[in-house]
Design a protein around this motif. Structure first.
Motif, short mmCIF file in Angstrom:
data_model
loop_
_atom_site.label_atom_id
_atom_site.label_comp_id
_atom_site.label_asym_id
_atom_site.label_seq_id
_atom_site.Cartn_x
_atom_site.Cartn_y
_atom_site.Cartn_z
N VAL A 69 -13.73 -29.37 -0.94
CA VAL A 69 -14.95 -29.41 -1.78
C VAL A 69 -14.97 -28.21 -2.72
CG1 VAL A 69 -17.48 -29.22 -1.72
CG2 VAL A 69 -16.31 -30.77 -0.15
N ALA A 70 -14.61 -27.04 -2.24
CA ALA A 70 -14.59 -25.84 -3.08
C ALA A 70 -13.54 -25.98 -4.18
CB ALA A 70 -14.32 -24.59 -2.24
N ALA A 71 -12.35 -26.49 -3.83
CA ALA A 71 -11.30 -26.69 -4.83
C ALA A 71 -11.74 -27.71 -5.89
CB ALA A 71 -10.00 -27.13 -4.16
N LEU A 72 -12.37 -28.78 -5.44
CA LEU A 72 -12.87 -29.80 -6.36
C LEU A 72 -13.94 -29.23 -7.29
CD1 LEU A 72 -12.73 -32.76 -7.23
CD2 LEU A 72 -14.46 -33.27 -5.51
N ALA A 73 -14.85 -28.44 -6.73
CA ALA A 73 -15.91 -27.81 -7.53
C ALA A 73 -15.31 -26.86 -8.56
CB ALA A 73 -16.90 -27.08 -6.63
N LEU A 74 -14.33 -26.08 -8.16
CA LEU A 74 -13.68 -25.16 -9.10
C LEU A 74 -12.96 -25.93 -10.20
CD1 LEU A 74 -12.28 -22.41 -6.71
CD2 LEU A 74 -14.14 -22.18 -8.37
N TRP A 75 -12.32 -27.04 -9.84
CA TRP A 75 -11.64 -27.86 -10.84
C TRP A 75 -12.64 -28.42 -11.85
CZ3 TRP A 75 -12.39 -33.07 -11.79
CH2 TRP A 75 -11.57 -33.60 -12.78
N VAL A 76 -13.78 -28.96 -11.36
CA VAL A 76 -14.81 -29.52 -12.26
C VAL A 76 -15.34 -28.42 -13.18
CG1 VAL A 76 -17.14 -30.50 -12.36
CG2 VAL A 76 -15.47 -31.45 -10.77
N ILE A 77 -15.63 -27.26 -12.63
CA ILE A 77 -16.15 -26.15 -13.43
C ILE A 77 -15.13 -25.73 -14.48
CG2 ILE A 77 -16.79 -23.70 -13.34
CD1 ILE A 77 -18.08 -24.34 -10.57
N SER A 78 -13.89 -25.59 -14.08
CA SER A 78 -12.84 -25.18 -15.01
C SER A 78 -12.65 -26.21 -16.12
CB SER A 78 -11.54 -24.97 -14.24
OG SER A 78 -10.49 -24.70 -15.13
N THR A 79 -12.59 -27.47 -15.75
CA THR A 79 -12.41 -28.54 -16.74
C THR A 79 -13.60 -28.60 -17.69
OG1 THR A 79 -11.08 -29.80 -15.17
CG2 THR A 79 -11.98 -31.01 -17.05
N TYR A 80 -14.81 -28.51 -17.14
CA TYR A 80 -16.02 -28.55 -17.97
C TYR A 80 -16.03 -27.37 -18.95
CZ TYR A 80 -20.87 -28.38 -19.44
OH TYR A 80 -22.01 -28.33 -20.20
N PRO B 200 -7.68 -36.23 -16.03
CA PRO B 200 -8.96 -36.34 -15.35
C PRO B 200 -10.15 -35.80 -16.16
CG PRO B 200 -7.81 -34.45 -14.50
CD PRO B 200 -6.92 -35.07 -15.55
N GLY B 201 -9.87 -35.28 -17.38
CA GLY B 201 -10.97 -34.76 -18.20
C GLY B 201 -12.00 -35.83 -18.53
N SER B 202 -11.57 -37.08 -18.59
CA SER B 202 -12.50 -38.17 -18.88
C SER B 202 -13.58 -38.29 -17.81
CB SER B 202 -11.75 -39.49 -19.05
OG SER B 202 -11.03 -39.80 -17.86
N LEU B 203 -13.23 -37.97 -16.56
CA LEU B 203 -14.23 -38.02 -15.49
C LEU B 203 -15.32 -36.97 -15.72
CD1 LEU B 203 -11.96 -38.39 -12.33
CD2 LEU B 203 -13.35 -40.16 -13.43
N VAL B 204 -14.89 -35.77 -16.04
CA VAL B 204 -15.85 -34.68 -16.29
C VAL B 204 -16.68 -35.01 -17.53
CG1 VAL B 204 -16.09 -32.23 -16.82
CG2 VAL B 204 -14.40 -32.98 -15.14
N ALA B 205 -16.04 -35.53 -18.56
CA ALA B 205 -16.77 -35.90 -19.79
C ALA B 205 -17.81 -36.97 -19.49
CB ALA B 205 -15.80 -36.39 -20.85
N MET B 206 -17.45 -37.95 -18.66
CA MET B 206 -18.39 -39.01 -18.31
C MET B 206 -19.56 -38.44 -17.51
SD MET B 206 -17.66 -42.53 -16.22
CE MET B 206 -17.31 -41.65 -14.70
N ILE B 207 -19.28 -37.58 -16.55
CA ILE B 207 -20.32 -36.98 -15.72
C ILE B 207 -21.32 -36.20 -16.56
CG2 ILE B 207 -20.77 -35.22 -13.95
CD1 ILE B 207 -18.06 -36.09 -12.66
N PHE B 208 -20.81 -35.44 -17.54
CA PHE B 208 -21.67 -34.57 -18.34
C PHE B 208 -22.08 -35.18 -19.67
CE2 PHE B 208 -19.63 -31.62 -15.39
CZ PHE B 208 -20.74 -30.95 -14.90
N GLY B 209 -21.70 -36.42 -19.93
CA GLY B 209 -22.13 -37.12 -21.14
C GLY B 209 -21.51 -36.59 -22.43
#
Length: 193
Positions: free
Chosen positions: A12-23, A163-172
């Motif tokens: 979960v921590a690694a996933l959160a860091l990945w989302v934050i970094s990608t965002y 996977p950037g498309s996932l982050v883009a979709m999540i954050f609009g």
């Protein structure tokens, strides 16, 4: 805590860091697009600021070219009516802005053609300086538009690929439109001797 819980927390921590970094990477690229857009607007504004001075200098030599002056003034007024913020950019809005700017470019071209009939105007230092500034600004516009398209392309690619498309979709996060070639640009001009 047992090993399973620690493993899940680690994932979960690694996933959160990945989302934050990608965002954060996507936000940085989007800020680059905004900066590029601001540079386009700056170049267009510079051209708008030069036009009244140029028209006034030409008027002094070619007062009877009233239709040409009115066309330039009208095209400038129409072009200044279209103000787009980065948030208003869409294919349709950008096309409207580009059409107004192209109309202004055409009117300026007709104004410059008129000056060919006035050798004393072409020799005027103020006119030569304004003409040089306008040419430099036209080059600046082309460069700013190209830079905007390149920056938008990098950002658009990042928000579309996995996977950037996932982050883009999540954050609009949405794609930014591109400047397109002017109508008729694909045809080579005809030169006759």
């Amino acid at each position: 805590m047992n090993k399973t819980t620690l493993g899940v927390l680690g994932i979960v921590a690694a996933l959160a860091l990945w989302v934050i970094s990608t965002y954060n990477g996507l936000v940085t690229k989007e800020e680059g697009v905004k900066t590029s857009w601001a540079n386009v607007e700056t170049q267009y504004q510079r051209r708008m600021d030069l036009i009244p001075n140029l028209v006034n200098v030409v008027k002094g030599y070619a007062a009877h070219e009233k239709e040409t002056f009115e066309a330039v003034i009208k095209a400038r007024a129409e072009a200044t009516q279209i103000k787009l913020s980065i948030d208003d950019l869409s294919e349709e809005n950008l096309a409207k802005m580009q059409a107004a700017q192209n109309s202004l470019s055409g009117a300026l071209g007709r104004l410059m053609a008129v000056t060919e009939n006035y050798p004393e105007l072409k020799a005027n230092d103020q006119f030569k300086e304004l003409q040089s500034q306008l040419e430099g600004t036209e080059n600046g516009i082309a460069n700013a538009r190209r830079n905007y398209n390149e920056t938008a392309q990098g950002y658009n690619t990042d928000i579309r690929v996995f996977p950037g498309s996932l982050v883009a979709m999540i954050f609009g996060l949405k794609e930014h439109p591109y400047f397109k070639a002017d109508e008729g640009a694909q045809k080579a001009p005809t030169v006759q001797f």
